[in-house]
Design a protein around this motif. Structure first.
Motif, mmCIF file in Angstrom:
data_model
loop_
_atom_site.group_PDB
_atom_site.id
_atom_site.type_symbol
_atom_site.label_atom_id
_atom_site.label_comp_id
_atom_site.label_asym_id
_atom_site.label_seq_id
_atom_site.Cartn_x
_atom_site.Cartn_y
_atom_site.Cartn_z
ATOM 1 N N ASP A 1 0.896 -1.064 0.142
ATOM 2 C CA ASP A 1 0.011 -0.025 -0.017
ATOM 3 C C ASP A 1 0.749 1.227 -0.375
ATOM 4 O O ASP A 1 1.403 1.563 0.987
ATOM 5 C CB ASP A 1 -1.067 -0.106 1.186
ATOM 6 C CG ASP A 1 -1.897 1.169 1.063
ATOM 7 O OD1 ASP A 1 -2.673 1.252 0.085
ATOM 8 O OD2 ASP A 1 -2.000 1.726 2.243
ATOM 9 N N LYS B 1 -11.118 -2.713 -3.705
ATOM 10 C CA LYS B 1 -11.747 -2.265 -2.774
ATOM 11 C C LYS B 1 -12.879 -3.431 -2.433
ATOM 12 O O LYS B 1 -13.158 -3.474 -0.945
ATOM 13 C CB LYS B 1 -12.707 -1.229 -3.396
ATOM 14 C CG LYS B 1 -13.623 -0.605 -2.085
ATOM 15 C CD LYS B 1 -14.364 0.739 -2.923
ATOM 16 C CE LYS B 1 -15.299 1.208 -1.770
ATOM 17 N NZ LYS B 1 -16.046 2.255 -2.375
ATOM 18 N N VAL C 1 -11.478 -5.536 0.943
ATOM 19 C CA VAL C 1 -11.021 -5.080 2.114
ATOM 20 C C VAL C 1 -11.958 -5.544 3.109
ATOM 21 O O VAL C 1 -13.371 -5.598 3.125
ATOM 22 C CB VAL C 1 -11.343 -3.399 2.002
ATOM 23 C CG1 VAL C 1 -10.700 -2.747 3.326
ATOM 24 C CG2 VAL C 1 -10.124 -2.770 1.185
ATOM 25 N N GLN D 1 -12.938 -2.559 8.490
ATOM 26 C CA GLN D 1 -12.439 -1.090 8.541
ATOM 27 C C GLN D 1 -11.485 -1.011 7.527
ATOM 28 O O GLN D 1 -10.535 -2.056 7.378
ATOM 29 C CB GLN D 1 -11.958 -0.765 9.977
ATOM 30 C CG GLN D 1 -12.844 -1.131 10.945
ATOM 31 C CD GLN D 1 -14.158 -0.037 10.930
ATOM 32 O OE1 GLN D 1 -14.160 0.876 10.409
ATOM 33 N NE2 GLN D 1 -15.230 -0.438 11.425
ATOM 34 N N LYS D 2 -11.396 0.310 7.037
ATOM 35 C CA LYS D 2 -10.441 0.558 6.000
ATOM 36 C C LYS D 2 -8.990 1.236 6.644
ATOM 37 O O LYS D 2 -9.196 2.307 7.378
ATOM 38 C CB LYS D 2 -10.807 1.545 4.997
ATOM 39 C CG LYS D 2 -9.652 1.787 3.877
ATOM 40 C CD LYS D 2 -10.281 3.018 2.907
ATOM 41 C CE LYS D 2 -9.145 3.174 1.906
ATOM 42 N NZ LYS D 2 -7.967 3.440 2.306
ATOM 43 N N ASN D 3 -8.000 0.460 6.535
ATOM 44 C CA ASN D 3 -6.595 1.129 7.057
ATOM 45 C C ASN D 3 -5.574 0.575 6.103
ATOM 46 O O ASN D 3 -5.926 -0.084 5.238
ATOM 47 C CB ASN D 3 -6.360 0.663 8.424
ATOM 48 C CG ASN D 3 -6.660 -0.542 8.674
ATOM 49 O OD1 ASN D 3 -5.824 -1.605 8.124
ATOM 50 N ND2 ASN D 3 -7.599 -1.137 9.572
ATOM 51 N N ASP E 1 -5.649 -2.634 3.536
ATOM 52 C CA ASP E 1 -5.496 -2.375 2.129
ATOM 53 C C ASP E 1 -4.402 -3.265 1.674
ATOM 54 O O ASP E 1 -4.558 -3.768 0.370
ATOM 55 C CB ASP E 1 -5.205 -0.833 1.749
ATOM 56 C CG ASP E 1 -6.281 -0.031 2.128
ATOM 57 O OD1 ASP E 1 -7.423 -0.454 2.042
ATOM 58 O OD2 ASP E 1 -6.204 1.245 2.271
#
Length: 340
Positions: free
Chosen positions: A9, A80, A83, A86-88, A92
């Motif tokens: 990422d 996407k 994932v 939660q997105k972090n 990612d």
């Protein structure tokens, strides 16, 4: 095939790295600073490294390939769905690895330095054109405030200059208009310089010279294809290239019933826009000078609106460009081929 998949990422300073086996077993998770990233990757055995296609991804793809890794870029919209919650950054990086393991996944081809340089030149000219258009519109707005109406377009600048000589305007307004005219003139000079550079670059490559043999394809379009399009050999057929450009109908099909809508616009916007503009010039010319009777263009113009015909023609141009690039041949006019 590499046994290890490393998802990265990317960011400006802190990179999140996720390593896993092909079977999905997690091998490591690391947060690295920019200075530490290449040092760490150089110590890893050759692996499949997957990056999201973003601003710096092409640079890092070249650097990692030089370190012995196999590098692939993946579009963010394909990452996407993988994932978790939660997105972090860590989630990612893990999602990049999971997405890359899918057998049907599509990847973005990394660009070379030469392609990126041509892209920078193309974008620079485009940015200057937008800035000049903004200045022209500001000038027209000022004149409109005082009852002077000027049509749209850069071609009317000379008319504005003559209008300012004759119009009775407050001195402050006249000075502001003259200053806008000077800025427009400066931008025009910068645009001309970059246009000349683009024409020179378009004459240096055999591929761009070949593309310009097609009606409606000029130096700008040819350079945009060279800068932004992947190797056309990577597409199985011309329709795939047209679909990549977003020039095919968007589907809303269900239950075995096919429903087609407007074009998808899901691909490279610059090439698509230039192809449509080139197709529109041919359509406009055909409305002034009738095309060959019985030709595809004549039949389409007889029963469809001009804009729809232009988009359909742009689709055909994209397919022809693919054929020219893959067969290494110049453009051949279909009407002449049929006549022969």
């Amino acid at each position: 095939m590499k046994d290890t998949v490393i998802g990265v990422d990317l960011a400006k300073n802190i990179f999140q790295v996720h390593g896993a086996s092909r079977a999905g077993e997690v091998m490591f998770r690391k947060k690295l600073r920019r200075q530490q990233f290449m040092q760490f990757m150089a110590t890893q055995p050759p692996a499949l490294v997957v990056l999201e296609a973003c601003g710096s991804a092409h640079y890092w793809a070249r650097e990692l390939a030089g370190a012995g890794h196999e590098v692939r870029l993946i579009a963010p919209q394909y990452v996407k769905p993988f994932v978790k919650r939660q997105k972090n950054d860590a989630a990612d990086a893990e999602a990049i690895v999971i997405a890359a393991r899918q057998p049907e996944m599509r990847f973005v081809e990394p660009r070379t330095e030469a392609q990126q340089a041509r892209g920078v030149l193309f974008r620079a000219r485009q940015r200057l054109v937008h800035q000049r258009t903004e200045l022209v519109n500001a000038l027209r707005a000022v004149l409109y405030e005082f009852g002077l109406v000027v049509p749209q377009g850069i071609a009317h600048i000379r008319h504005i200059e003559a209008m300012l000589d004759e119009a009775v305007l407050p001195e402050a307004v006249k000075q502001e208009c003259l200053d806008l005219l000077r800025q427009i003139s400066e931008q025009s000079v910068r645009i001309d310089v970059r246009t000349k550079k683009i024409r020179m670059l378009a004459q240096e490559s055999e591929n761009t010279c070949r593309l310009q043999s097609m009606p409606g394809v000029g130096p700008l379009t040819a350079l945009a294809i060279e800068a932004f399009a992947p190797d056309l050999q990577s597409f199985r057929r011309g329709r795939d290239f047209a679909a990549w450009l977003g020039l095919v109908p968007r589907q809303f099909s269900s239950g075995g019933k096919e429903r087609l809508g407007k074009i998808s616009k899901a691909g490279q916007a610059d090439i698509r826009r230039l192809l449509i503009m080139g197709a529109m010039t041919q359509v406009n010319w055909a409305t002034r000078k009738a095309p060959a009777p019985g030709s595809w263009l004549a039949r389409m113009l007889a029963r469809k609106p001009r804009m729809l015909v232009a988009i359909a023609l742009a689709n055909r141009m994209a397919r022809a460009i693919w054929a020219m690039a893959t067969k290494q041949e110049d453009y051949r006019d279909p009407a002449l081929s049929v006549a022969a």
